[in-house]
Design a protein around this motif. Sequence first.
Motif, PDB file in Angstrom:
ATOM      1  N   ASP A 278       0.613  -1.114  -0.159  1.00  0.00           N
ATOM      2  CA  ASP A 278       0.133   0.150  -0.117  1.00  0.00           C
ATOM      3  C   ASP A 278       0.495   1.166   0.116  1.00  0.00           C
TER       4      ASP A 278
ATOM      5  N   MET B  28       2.818   1.797  -3.318  1.00  0.00           N
ATOM      6  CA  MET B  28       1.799   2.557  -4.140  1.00  0.00           C
ATOM      7  C   MET B  28       1.396   3.808  -3.945  1.00  0.00           C
TER       8      MET B  28
ATOM      9  N   THR C  20      -6.182  -4.168  -2.638  1.00  0.00           N
ATOM     10  CA  THR C  20      -6.148  -4.260  -4.328  1.00  0.00           C
ATOM     11  C   THR C  20      -6.756  -3.093  -4.756  1.00  0.00           C
TER      12      THR C  20
ATOM     13  N   PHE D 204      -4.274  -0.585  -4.865  1.00  0.00           N
ATOM     14  CA  PHE D 204      -3.277  -0.865  -5.853  1.00  0.00           C
ATOM     15  C   PHE D 204      -3.719  -0.256  -7.075  1.00  0.00           C
ATOM     16  N   VAL D 205      -4.961  -0.694  -7.443  1.00  0.00           N
ATOM     17  CA  VAL D 205      -5.419  -0.465  -8.792  1.00  0.00           C
ATOM     18  C   VAL D 205      -5.573   0.880  -9.104  1.00  0.00           C
TER      19      VAL D 205
ATOM     20  N   CYS E 119      -4.180   3.413  -7.619  1.00  0.00           N
ATOM     21  CA  CYS E 119      -3.052   4.409  -7.689  1.00  0.00           C
ATOM     22  C   CYS E 119      -2.460   4.205  -9.254  1.00  0.00           C
ATOM     23  N   ALA E 120      -2.499   2.888  -9.446  1.00  0.00           N
ATOM     24  CA  ALA E 120      -2.013   2.562 -11.058  1.00  0.00           C
ATOM     25  C   ALA E 120      -2.649   3.490 -12.234  1.00  0.00           C
TER      26      ALA E 120
ATOM     27  N   TRP F 154       2.226  -0.670 -12.481  1.00  0.00           N
ATOM     28  CA  TRP F 154       1.443  -1.867 -12.763  1.00  0.00           C
ATOM     29  C   TRP F 154       2.186  -3.025 -12.353  1.00  0.00           C
TER      30      TRP F 154
ATOM     31  N   CYS G 256       1.594  -3.119  -8.679  1.00  0.00           N
ATOM     32  CA  CYS G 256      -0.041  -3.376  -8.599  1.00  0.00           C
ATOM     33  C   CYS G 256      -0.137  -5.055  -8.566  1.00  0.00           C
TER      34      CYS G 256
ATOM     35  N   SER H 196      -0.910  -7.791  -5.430  1.00  0.00           N
ATOM     36  CA  SER H 196      -2.171  -8.619  -5.616  1.00  0.00           C
ATOM     37  C   SER H 196      -1.833 -10.131  -5.278  1.00  0.00           C
TER      38      SER H 196
ATOM     39  N   TRP I 105      -9.801  -5.620  -9.113  1.00  0.00           N
ATOM     40  CA  TRP I 105      -9.302  -5.439 -10.449  1.00  0.00           C
ATOM     41  C   TRP I 105     -10.453  -5.097 -11.530  1.00  0.00           C
TER      42      TRP I 105
END
Length: 314
Positions: free
Chosen positions: A43, A46, A119, A122-123, A125-126, A147, A150, A154, A172
Amino acid sequence: MANVASQRSKLIEDALGIRYTLPDVFFEFIGMLEMLWMTDMFDALMFVPTALLVISHERPWRVVSRLLLAWGLASLIRITTVAITSVPDPRPSCQYVEGNVFTAFTLHRCGDAIYSGHTLIFVVCAMVWTSFAPKNLVGRVLTTCAWGLCIAGSLIVIANRAHYTIDVLLAWYIAPGAWYTVAWFWYWHVTKKGRLLRIEFPVEVGRHRDKDTPEMCQHRRVQLGLMRDGTPYDPVAMYLNIMRGEEGGELSPALEERECSIPNAPINEKSSSPEADLSGSSVGLKDESCIVISEDFDADDHQPGSSSRDRSQP
């Protein structure tokens, strides 16, 4: 709602008499880790670079608005799913929430499953890197790294049995959907209607970057249907304003009647000259019966007088 899910998840263990884990394909191929701190570490990996990207961006409030709205929308969806269907937690060392669900707190609670909040971070932020990273080699490399983190994060979530694979996959699916839903709504219901333009264009309406040429800015304003001051473009009202300047403030009875039917027509404003009404726009007076609208600029290869096209309207 996660506390509610934790208490409901305990009902499954009480009914079976054992702590049961649902079958999961990825659990069969990914060994189990006992390093739950790694999920929080990813976390941070990211979030911190993403925060630096936001701070260094030329329009930081626009990035922050998109980030928070997309994150908020996806989190709202998670609130509606986490306690609706209760599943046994995949992590044997989790703890059940007991007592009042509004005041009790457990760091690694059971039942907080559908879907993965880690997750989701993660996504989202990506997605920030995909949409707002610099459009050069460095930006592409950093976006690829985002990515990669990310995906790695995951897998760490699954390996620590913090979530089932379905929880990670749902994150996702939902996070990009929330991101592009916010982008669509913002474009059509905020930018196109001239709202909150200080967030979208803090320097000048139509200007994304300092290096943007006036032609690029004008091209965006034409696409959005906005004037330089952010007001929606109204060609009829502008034409009446031009004619008022030509006639010294008086319009013919037919034009007066037409002006009264336009909601945004500047009835009480007088223009000293046609040029004064057209400052910063692409509209110019050609003769007494038509106006010329310059549009279709090529943002990259524009040359004055060569890549614009004049369209006359009677």
